[in-house]
Scaffold this active site. Structure first.
Site, PDB file in Angstrom:
ATOM      1  N   HIS A  16       0.864  -1.203   0.000  1.00  0.00           N
ATOM      2  CA  HIS A  16       0.000   0.000   0.000  1.00  0.00           C
ATOM      3  C   HIS A  16       0.888   1.236   0.000  1.00  0.00           C
ATOM      4  O   HIS A  16       1.487   1.575   1.020  1.00  0.00           O
ATOM      5  CB  HIS A  16      -0.896   0.003   1.247  1.00  0.00           C
ATOM      6  CG  HIS A  16      -1.841   1.172   1.318  1.00  0.00           C
ATOM      7  ND1 HIS A  16      -3.180   1.014   1.555  1.00  0.00           N
ATOM      8  CD2 HIS A  16      -1.645   2.509   1.193  1.00  0.00           C
ATOM      9  CE1 HIS A  16      -3.775   2.204   1.568  1.00  0.00           C
ATOM     10  NE2 HIS A  16      -2.848   3.138   1.359  1.00  0.00           N
ATOM     11  N   HIS A  18       1.349   5.452  -1.794  1.00  0.00           N
ATOM     12  CA  HIS A  18       0.923   6.558  -2.658  1.00  0.00           C
ATOM     13  C   HIS A  18       2.162   7.124  -3.329  1.00  0.00           C
ATOM     14  O   HIS A  18       3.025   7.690  -2.652  1.00  0.00           O
ATOM     15  CB  HIS A  18       0.234   7.649  -1.827  1.00  0.00           C
ATOM     16  CG  HIS A  18      -0.972   7.143  -1.101  1.00  0.00           C
ATOM     17  ND1 HIS A  18      -2.249   7.261  -1.611  1.00  0.00           N
ATOM     18  CD2 HIS A  18      -1.100   6.465   0.064  1.00  0.00           C
ATOM     19  CE1 HIS A  18      -3.109   6.702  -0.775  1.00  0.00           C
ATOM     20  NE2 HIS A  18      -2.433   6.204   0.253  1.00  0.00           N
ATOM     21  N   LYS A 103      -9.546  -0.483  -5.311  1.00  0.00           N
ATOM     22  CA  LYS A 103      -9.488   0.225  -4.026  1.00  0.00           C
ATOM     23  C   LYS A 103     -10.800   0.916  -3.727  1.00  0.00           C
ATOM     24  O   LYS A 103     -11.323   1.673  -4.530  1.00  0.00           O
ATOM     25  CB  LYS A 103      -8.356   1.264  -4.067  1.00  0.00           C
ATOM     26  CG  LYS A 103      -8.220   2.103  -2.807  1.00  0.00           C
ATOM     27  CD  LYS A 103      -7.784   1.277  -1.600  1.00  0.00           C
ATOM     28  CE  LYS A 103      -7.936   2.040  -0.283  1.00  0.00           C
ATOM     29  NZ  LYS A 103      -6.826   2.916   0.026  1.00  0.00           N
ATOM     30  N   HIS A 140     -10.324   1.158   2.418  1.00  0.00           N
ATOM     31  CA  HIS A 140     -10.067   2.205   3.419  1.00  0.00           C
ATOM     32  C   HIS A 140     -11.211   2.099   4.414  1.00  0.00           C
ATOM     33  O   HIS A 140     -12.339   2.497   4.121  1.00  0.00           O
ATOM     34  CB  HIS A 140      -9.999   3.595   2.780  1.00  0.00           C
ATOM     35  CG  HIS A 140      -9.657   4.656   3.785  1.00  0.00           C
ATOM     36  ND1 HIS A 140      -8.446   5.304   3.808  1.00  0.00           N
ATOM     37  CD2 HIS A 140     -10.353   5.142   4.851  1.00  0.00           C
ATOM     38  CE1 HIS A 140      -8.408   6.153   4.841  1.00  0.00           C
ATOM     39  NE2 HIS A 140      -9.558   6.079   5.471  1.00  0.00           N
ATOM     40  N   HIS A 178      -4.193  -0.394   6.225  1.00  0.00           N
ATOM     41  CA  HIS A 178      -3.624   0.429   7.306  1.00  0.00           C
ATOM     42  C   HIS A 178      -4.460   0.387   8.584  1.00  0.00           C
ATOM     43  O   HIS A 178      -4.998   1.402   9.018  1.00  0.00           O
ATOM     44  CB  HIS A 178      -3.374   1.868   6.843  1.00  0.00           C
ATOM     45  CG  HIS A 178      -4.427   2.474   5.947  1.00  0.00           C
ATOM     46  ND1 HIS A 178      -5.764   2.488   6.269  1.00  0.00           N
ATOM     47  CD2 HIS A 178      -4.335   3.092   4.752  1.00  0.00           C
ATOM     48  CE1 HIS A 178      -6.435   3.085   5.304  1.00  0.00           C
ATOM     49  NE2 HIS A 178      -5.590   3.453   4.365  1.00  0.00           N
ATOM     50  N   ASP A 255       1.632   2.746   3.463  1.00  0.00           N
ATOM     51  CA  ASP A 255       0.761   3.923   3.312  1.00  0.00           C
ATOM     52  C   ASP A 255       1.599   5.206   3.283  1.00  0.00           C
ATOM     53  O   ASP A 255       1.152   6.256   3.753  1.00  0.00           O
ATOM     54  CB  ASP A 255      -0.311   3.996   4.404  1.00  0.00           C
ATOM     55  CG  ASP A 255      -1.405   5.005   4.063  1.00  0.00           C
ATOM     56  OD1 ASP A 255      -1.589   5.302   2.863  1.00  0.00           O
ATOM     57  OD2 ASP A 255      -2.077   5.490   4.984  1.00  0.00           O
TER      58      ASP A 255
HETATM   59  C1  NCD Z   1      -3.525   9.242   2.010  1.00  0.00           C
HETATM   60  C2  NCD Z   1      -3.141  10.259   0.935  1.00  0.00           C
HETATM   61  O1  NCD Z   1      -2.617  11.317   1.285  1.00  0.00           O
HETATM   62  O2  NCD Z   1      -3.356   9.974  -0.244  1.00  0.00           O
HETATM   63  N1  NCD Z   1      -3.487   9.887   3.282  1.00  0.00           N
HETATM   64  C3  NCD Z   1      -3.318   9.272   4.481  1.00  0.00           C
HETATM   65  O3  NCD Z   1      -3.402   9.963   5.502  1.00  0.00           O
HETATM   66  N2  NCD Z   1      -3.061   8.004   4.582  1.00  0.00           N
HETATM   67  C4  NCD Z   1      -4.851   8.657   1.703  1.00  0.00           C
HETATM   68  C5  NCD Z   1      -5.165   7.420   2.527  1.00  0.00           C
HETATM   69  O4  NCD Z   1      -4.578   6.358   2.327  1.00  0.00           O
HETATM   70  O5  NCD Z   1      -6.013   7.520   3.407  1.00  0.00           O
HETATM   71 ZN    ZN Z   2      -3.230   5.122   1.742  1.00  0.00          ZN
END
Ligand code: NCD
Ligand code: ZN
Length: 359
Positions: A16, A18, A103, A140, A178, A255
């Protein structure tokens, strides 16, 4: 293999992450590619990755953002579910090997989730198709009702949304992403014999390290704010126990969610913690503190791949005692910097570079 000051693991995966887009992608993706063999890449771009064509193009941009195209690293793409996702199109993307998973962001739950799902009931045909083809649903797990306390949103989601969903769609393969609570740990554990499908959970490094006090320590600490938000200490302890337990339904997902410093340190700061530059070091530190270094490889390099039905990575990484990389802000071309989670933190382990390993 381990000695007291070295630890060699099968190359891990991040289930996971971003990676963002544009300049931010170029700034952050090399950190993930350096540590991990594969990563499940979140689709919450603006606009989100909702089609096979979007995912193919985004995968190409990720590879182009990496030095020499990131040999040895494979981005695994996900489809952002909306109220109007077409089951046939989703299944076609999975059959083509472009989408590894889909997702589910409840609309409004977190960063760039505005176009997410407003009513789970509308997607039952999608979930049923995913069950037939064995496509994992990544969740999520927070309700978005304003009247639910922000610290209770995960536990309420499990009761009100997840449990009914898994009862309605038996055999659905899902990952609760997460996780942040003892409630989630217990729920995931309780599923292992209960249903035809399987439920896994990812655990971030930061939720193993901070509790909610860290958000308010001596003042407001925006770099400790993420979603789901960190909970009280008892939950952190439950997560550490779960991660180091050797139970295969708990696996690594950082995450890592970078936002520029200016977007974090603002009147309405963005949610997201950027852990990618020292992700494996942070997990190693936690497992070391728990006396569980022997359990790290399963959590980091084996259980996630098994859950997804993918082969284990062949490569190895080596960590050495002796302090992490510096925690300097990471520059983003043209627009600022991102502060890594390990900035200012004592860490006892460091990932060796390829050159160090060869020498
Ligand atoms: C994530 C993001 O910034 O894209 N933020 C986070 O706090 N984890 C989005 C997510 O996974 O909830
Ligand atoms: Zn995330």
């Amino acid at each position: 293999m381990s000695s007291s000051d070295h630890l060699t693991l099968r190359r891990p995966d991040d289930w996971h992450v971003h990676l963002r887009d544009g300049d931010m992608l170029r700034a952050v993706a090399p950190f993930t590619a350096r540590q991990f063999g594969r990563a499940i890449v979140m689709p919450n771009l603006v606009p989100p990755v909702t089609t096979l064509a979007d995912a193919v193009a985004y995968r190409r941009r990720i590879i182009n953002a990496l030095p020499e195209g990131g040999p040895g690293f494979q981005p695994l793409m996900t489809c952002y579910l909306t109220d109007t996702t077409d089951p046939d199109a989703l299944a076609a993307g999975f059959a083509d090997g472009v989408f590894t998973a889909a997702k589910l962001f409840p609309a409004g739950a977190t960063t760039n989730s505005e176009l997410g799902v407003t009513d789970m009931g509308k997607l039952d045909a999608v979930f049923e198709r995913m069950t037939e083809i064995g496509m994992p649903l990544l969740i999520h797990g927070e309700v978005t009702d304003a009247e639910v306390d922000v610290f209770d949103r995960e536990a309420v989601f499990i009761d009100k949304v997840l449990d009914p969903l898994l009862a309605r769609v038996p055999g659905l393969k899902a990952v609760l992403e997460h996780i942040t609570t003892a409630d989630a740990v217990e729920y995931v554990r309780g599923q292992k014999d209960a249903r035809e499908g399987s439920l896994g959970a990812t655990i971030t490094a930061h939720h193993l390290i901070i509790n909610r006090n860290a958000i308010f320590e001596g003042g407001l600490r925006p770099h400790h704010y993420c979603l789901p938000v960190a909970k009280r200490e008892a939950h952190r302890i439950a997560l550490r126990q779960a991660a180091t337990s050797g139970e295969p339904w708990f696996f690594l997902g950082t995450d890592s969610a970078p936002h520029e410093v200016g977007a974090k340190q603002a009147a309405c700061g963005c949610a997201g913690i950027f852990s990618a530059p020292a992700a494996l070091e942070l997990y190693t530190q936690v497992f070391d503190e728990e006396g569980a270094l022997g359990k790290l490889e399963g959590f980091a390099s084996v259980y996630g791949a098994e859950f997804y039905g993918l082969p284990l990575n062949e490569g190895r990484v080596t960590l050495a005692r002796g302090g992490p990389p510096d925690g300097e802000p990471v520059n983003v071309d043209g627009s600022g910097a991102v502060l890594p989670f390990h900035a200012g933190r004592e860490l006892a382990w460091r990932l060796k570079t390829n050159e160090e390993e060869r020498s």
